[in-house]
Write an enzyme that holds these catalytic residues in place. Structure first.
Site, PDB file in Angstrom:
ATOM      1  N   THR A 283      37.631  43.895  48.527  1.00 52.28           N
ATOM      2  CA  THR A 283      37.900  42.569  47.980  1.00 52.28           C
ATOM      3  C   THR A 283      38.207  41.607  49.122  1.00 52.28           C
ATOM      4  O   THR A 283      38.981  41.924  50.030  1.00 52.28           O
ATOM      5  CB  THR A 283      39.076  42.585  46.995  1.00 52.28           C
ATOM      6  OG1 THR A 283      38.728  43.394  45.864  1.00 52.28           O
ATOM      7  CG2 THR A 283      39.399  41.181  46.495  1.00 52.28           C
ATOM      8  N   PHE A 285      39.885  38.200  50.305  1.00 45.71           N
ATOM      9  CA  PHE A 285      40.972  37.289  49.943  1.00 45.71           C
ATOM     10  C   PHE A 285      40.923  36.062  50.843  1.00 45.71           C
ATOM     11  O   PHE A 285      40.647  36.172  52.043  1.00 45.71           O
ATOM     12  CB  PHE A 285      42.335  37.967  50.102  1.00 45.71           C
ATOM     13  CG  PHE A 285      42.601  39.055  49.099  1.00 45.71           C
ATOM     14  CD1 PHE A 285      43.371  38.813  47.965  1.00 45.71           C
ATOM     15  CD2 PHE A 285      42.091  40.334  49.286  1.00 45.71           C
ATOM     16  CE1 PHE A 285      43.614  39.806  47.043  1.00 45.71           C
ATOM     17  CE2 PHE A 285      42.331  41.338  48.365  1.00 45.71           C
ATOM     18  CZ  PHE A 285      43.096  41.070  47.228  1.00 45.71           C
TER      19      PHE A 285
END
Length: 378
Positions: A283, A285
């Site tokens: 992921t 960010f």
């Protein structure tokens, strides 16, 4: 008419192509003269009314539907190229795009407060500590938008928000939040995602009937979860919050999809390790600040824009990147609230706001788009 052989036809085509190149260069020379005039008078490069009138005129000269459409497409491209030439000439005369951003050597970190969405043990928590260090002053709020408001209103210096996952795609709501809030992307960090199925101490997989997690996490583990048809899946705000819920409810039939770190933090046991189907799951960010700054050496620019709601609009916008040899890294579209079937585009490109190519490309997009905003350089 006497039949021509292939070589004769090709010879005639070569002759026409040579004339086209000569005429194209003459036209570009005149477009350069137009740019010099606009430099002196301050007129904008893009004149939509003039281009529409021109396209109607040249299209009317063609014979037959096919040729009319072809002439329309040909001259649309010629005028697009002409505009890009003019943008470059204007930049050469110092008429650069005012980005509003300031370059800094490093981001402010001393005494910085960092906010993230969720609870302790969430992947956002891990991302904040990964970027700012284990001793950083971090705290959490319930929603992504809450985190952005904390920075906007000065209670936090930075917000850490997920924006994209390598297997589940964009965190769409945060793209919408970027438009709604006056914050800037100043950095990014990537966290490897390794989901586990967590349950109460003493529980077994056969006990489970309900599974809770963030929608992205459920999607990332969908193959494993969907294979267990007796399980009902429920979405919650974040993965660590799901783990916390299992502890609070003390229901042996409930499980959470979250990190093993969250499991240890909340005293849960791992019922199954590594249930996400993409083992390279990551992921991305983003780090948001109230200040429009970018670090020296930043290599990615994020923008969003709205084009005219007509055929070829997006193509023309992105053509500004092609003409300036700017590499596009990502594009995402989001519907515009209140305008059915119209979209706002989010684009990441390689480069820095100090680069001439980026300046020229963004100036072109800003002049031709309904609206454009630079979200950050990081």
């Amino acid at each position: 008419m006497e039949n021509l052989d292939l070589q004769e036809i090709r010879g005639q085509l070569d002759g026409i192509d040579s004339q086209l190149v000569e005429l194209f260069e003459r036209r570009m020379k005149l477009c350069g003269d137009v740019a010099e005039y606009k430099i002196g008078t301050g007129k904008p490069v893009y004149d939509g009314a003039r281009e529409k009138e021109k396209l109607e005129t040249v299209t009317g000269m063609a014979h037959g539907d096919f040729n009319r459409q072809g002439v329309y497409e040909l001259f649309s491209q010629i005028m697009t190229i002409s505009r890009r030439l003019q943008y470059g000439l204007l930049a050469g005369h110092g008429q650069r795009l005012d980005t509003g951003f300031t370059m800094v050597e490093e981001l402010k970190r001393d005494n910085a407060r960092i906010v993230y969405q969720g609870v302790e043990g969430a992947y956002s928590h891990a991302a904040a500590l990964q970027y700012f260090g284990d001793d950083a002053d971090v705290y959490h709020v319930p929603s992504f938008e809450d985190a952005m408001v904390e920075v906007e209103e000065g209670r936090a210096d930075y917000a850490v928000l997920p924006i994209e996952n390598s297997s589940a795609g964009a965190v769409s709501g945060n793209y919408d939040n970027l438009v709604m809030h006056n914050l800037y992307i100043v950095a990014e960090t990537q966290v490897s995602v390794n989901h586990a199925l967590l349950g109460l101490k003493g529980a077994s997989i056969s006990d489970i009937r309900r599974v809770y997690s963030h929608p992205q996490a459920l999607m990332q583990c969908s193959r494993y979860l969907n294979a267990n048809r007796q399980w009902t899946q429920f979405s919650v705000e974040n993965t660590a919050g799901a783990a916390k819920k299992i502890v609070e409810d003390q229901d042996i039939a409930q499980a959470a999809v979250a990190s093993e770190t969250a499991g240890k933090l909340y005293g849960l046991q791992v019922l199954e390790h590594g249930i996400n189907h993409d083992k390279d799951n990551t992921t991305r960010f983003i780090i948001l600040s109230k200040s429009p700054v970018y670090r020296q050496g930043a290599g990615k620019v994020s923008i969003c824009f709205e084009g005219l709601h007509k055929s070829g609009s997006l193509y023309n916008m992105l053509g500004n990147l092609i003409y300036n040899n700017v590499n596009m890294l990502m594009i995402e579209s989001r519907p515009i609230v209140g305008r059915s079937w119209e979209y706002r585009f989010f684009v990441d490109v390689e480069g820095s706001l100090g680069d001439a190519a980026i300046q020229n490309a963004l100036k072109g997009i800003s002049e031709e788009a309904v609206s454009m905003r630079i979200l950050g350089n990081y």
